[in-house]
Design an enzyme around this catalytic site. Structure first.
Site, PDB file in Angstrom:
ATOM      1  N   GLY A 104       3.068   4.486   3.267  1.00  0.00           N
ATOM      2  CA  GLY A 104       3.323   4.731   3.083  1.00  0.00           C
ATOM      3  C   GLY A 104       4.091   5.562   1.449  1.00  0.00           C
ATOM      4  O   GLY A 104       4.782   6.785   1.653  1.00  0.00           O
ATOM      5  N   ALA A 105       4.530   4.759   0.418  1.00  0.00           N
ATOM      6  CA  ALA A 105       5.194   4.804  -0.348  1.00  0.00           C
ATOM      7  C   ALA A 105       5.096   4.949  -1.469  1.00  0.00           C
ATOM      8  O   ALA A 105       4.828   5.134  -2.662  1.00  0.00           O
ATOM      9  CB  ALA A 105       6.446   2.994  -0.799  1.00  0.00           C
ATOM     10  N   GLY A 106       3.354   4.362  -1.382  1.00  0.00           N
ATOM     11  CA  GLY A 106       2.525   4.956  -2.956  1.00  0.00           C
ATOM     12  C   GLY A 106       2.291   4.254  -3.409  1.00  0.00           C
ATOM     13  O   GLY A 106       1.876   4.061  -4.734  1.00  0.00           O
ATOM     14  N   LEU A 107       2.512   2.663  -3.414  1.00  0.00           N
ATOM     15  CA  LEU A 107       2.220   1.544  -3.593  1.00  0.00           C
ATOM     16  C   LEU A 107       1.183   0.471  -2.917  1.00  0.00           C
ATOM     17  O   LEU A 107       0.643  -0.307  -3.040  1.00  0.00           O
ATOM     18  CB  LEU A 107       2.950   0.514  -3.814  1.00  0.00           C
ATOM     19  CG  LEU A 107       4.627   0.906  -4.176  1.00  0.00           C
ATOM     20  CD1 LEU A 107       5.162  -0.179  -4.391  1.00  0.00           C
ATOM     21  CD2 LEU A 107       3.529   0.481  -6.129  1.00  0.00           C
ATOM     22  N   GLY A 108      -0.761   1.698  -2.229  1.00  0.00           N
ATOM     23  CA  GLY A 108      -1.445   1.302  -1.789  1.00  0.00           C
ATOM     24  C   GLY A 108      -0.421   0.132  -0.672  1.00  0.00           C
ATOM     25  O   GLY A 108      -1.619  -0.742  -0.170  1.00  0.00           O
ATOM     26  N   SER A 109       0.329  -0.123  -0.031  1.00  0.00           N
ATOM     27  CA  SER A 109       0.840  -0.798   1.077  1.00  0.00           C
ATOM     28  C   SER A 109      -1.378  -0.706   2.569  1.00  0.00           C
ATOM     29  O   SER A 109      -0.583  -1.751   2.955  1.00  0.00           O
ATOM     30  CB  SER A 109       1.801  -0.270   2.315  1.00  0.00           C
ATOM     31  OG  SER A 109       1.521   0.723   1.969  1.00  0.00           O
ATOM     32  N   ALA A 112      -3.605  -2.707   1.146  1.00  0.00           N
ATOM     33  CA  ALA A 112      -3.028  -4.238   1.199  1.00  0.00           C
ATOM     34  C   ALA A 112      -2.757  -4.734   2.848  1.00  0.00           C
ATOM     35  O   ALA A 112      -3.606  -6.096   2.919  1.00  0.00           O
ATOM     36  CB  ALA A 112      -2.129  -4.126   0.584  1.00  0.00           C
ATOM     37  N   ASP A 154      -7.830   2.142  -3.905  1.00  0.00           N
ATOM     38  CA  ASP A 154      -6.511   0.693  -3.374  1.00  0.00           C
ATOM     39  C   ASP A 154      -7.250  -0.148  -2.442  1.00  0.00           C
ATOM     40  O   ASP A 154      -6.944  -1.697  -3.156  1.00  0.00           O
ATOM     41  CB  ASP A 154      -6.130   2.231  -2.071  1.00  0.00           C
ATOM     42  CG  ASP A 154      -4.984   2.667  -2.983  1.00  0.00           C
ATOM     43  OD1 ASP A 154      -4.137   2.175  -3.979  1.00  0.00           O
ATOM     44  OD2 ASP A 154      -4.513   3.983  -1.482  1.00  0.00           O
TER      45      ASP A 154
HETATM   46  C1  MEV Z   1      -3.662   6.757  -2.225  1.00  0.00           C
HETATM   47  O1  MEV Z   1      -3.136   5.668  -2.065  1.00  0.00           O
HETATM   48  C2  MEV Z   1      -4.306   7.609  -2.974  1.00  0.00           C
HETATM   49  C3  MEV Z   1      -5.426   8.564  -2.959  1.00  0.00           C
HETATM   50  O2  MEV Z   1      -6.079   9.006  -4.099  1.00  0.00           O
HETATM   51  C4  MEV Z   1      -6.100   8.809  -1.601  1.00  0.00           C
HETATM   52  C5  MEV Z   1      -7.351   7.267  -2.219  1.00  0.00           C
HETATM   53  O3  MEV Z   1      -7.958   7.359  -3.298  1.00  0.00           O
HETATM   54  O4  MEV Z   1      -7.743   7.192  -0.456  1.00  0.00           O
HETATM   55  C6  MEV Z   1      -4.544  10.119  -3.045  1.00  0.00           C
END
Ligand code: MEV
Length: 317
Positions: A104-109, A112, A154
């Site tokens: 949940g930090a925005g790095l696509g964990s 992954a 992601d």
């Molecule tokens: C989240 O990492 C990225 C979003 O665009 C959602 C998604 O693409 O599934 C917010």
């Protein structure tokens, strides 16, 4: 992490995510019974271990924080698709997750972890899926767990590595120069599903939000040209604009804005939040140490690191 296009990609606009050298490692062993045990020491703040039967509707979680429950949702769905791919609906599995990326930090964990979990579990059950097939199954898992709201960005990026371009179901890898990225992390996490739902509501209510999503798509196309030409000045400018457009969609946060400004003032060519937002990480394009130093001196920033592009996606170790 996203160079360009998060959120808008959910509505069919193109996006360019890049894989960085921070990995989630998932080890899966088949059990003698039909139960499942999931152990994850560093995916969430407290770490957790959960054991449950194949038929339990909701696994009992010792530390029932929303983040642990979210993590279990992803892992459980990943194991279900792996059993399905192997045609082994009753296979019991022990799953151990180690992650260099917090959830949940925005790095696509989550992507992954889901990609690595599907790959490891299918291998354990005797099936060798192509990376593209792992990516497609991982996308279905994210979509299910995020209540129908997910793009392929992601998961495709995690499975394939490098920089990729995703527009709807059209996913391809991109040739890119090795760009000097710095990541700033505020130490917090968010719920991707909630943030995506917030943007959807805004886009339905306000024309400006609808137009902002389209503008992000236009910006991504310009970004692809800049990437192809290796024009870092233009890439930086477009990252700055992308951050502004995401803020207009309500997904920035004070900590993210502070880190973005610190990186810029430290000499970054451009900086933006990455991923779903609400807290978490920013990415800056920055030669030299100025931006990283500026981030480390910013109270909102918990951790900053150089992020090297990972050319390799999911792999067996
Ligand atoms: C989240 O990492 C990225 C979003 O665009 C959602 C998604 O693409 O599934 C917010």
């Amino acid at each position: 992490m996203y160079l360009f296009g998060e959120h808008a990609v959910v509505y069919g606009e193109p996006a360019v995510p890049c894989a960085i050298e921070r990995r989630a490692t998932v080890t899966v062993g088949e059990r003698a019974d039909d139960r499942q045990r999931v152990s994850a020491a560093d995916l969430t703040l407290d770490g957790f271990t959960v054991e449950y039967g194949a038929d339990d509707a909701t696994p009992d979680v010792d530390v029932p924080t929303p983040l642990v429950e979210a993590a279990m949702g992803y892992v459980d769905a990943a194991m279900a698709t792996a059993r399905d791919a192997a045609d082994r609906p009753d296979a019991g599995l022990d799953v151990t997750i180690e992650s260099e990326i917090p959830l949940g930090a925005g790095l696509g964990s989550s992507a992954a972890v889901v990609v690595a979990a599907i790959d490891a579990a299918t291998r354990e059950l005797g099936v060798d899926l192509a990376s593209e097939d792992v990516a497609e199954r991982a996308y279905a898992v994210e979509k299910e767990v995020q209540s129908g709201e997910a793009s392929r960005a992601d998961t495709f990026c995690s499975a394939m590595g490098g920089a990729v371009r995703v527009e709807g179901s059209d996913c391809r890898t991109l040739a890119t120069p090795d760009l000097p990225f710095v990541v700033g992390y505020d130490g917090t996490s968010h719920d991707t599903g909630e943030l995506v739902a917030g943007v959807r509501a805004l886009r339905e209510e306000y024309d400006f939000a609808y137009d902002t999503v389209e503008s992000i798509g236009d910006l991504v196309r310009r970004g692809e040209d800049a990437l192809r030409e290796g024009d870092t000045a233009e890439l930086g400018r477009l990252m700055d604009v992308n951050h502004g457009l995401l803020a207009a969609l309500g997904v920035s946060a004070r900590s993210l804005d502070e880190m973005v400004w610190a990186a810029r003032e430290g000499g970054a060519t451009g900086a933006k939040l990455t991923g779903a937002g609400g807290g978490g990480c920013i990415v800056a394009l920055a030669d030299g140490d100025g931006a990283k130093t500026a981030l480390s001196l910013t109270p909102a920033c918990d951790e900053s690191f150089r992020a090297k592009l990972a050319t390799e996606g999911v792999r067996a170790e």
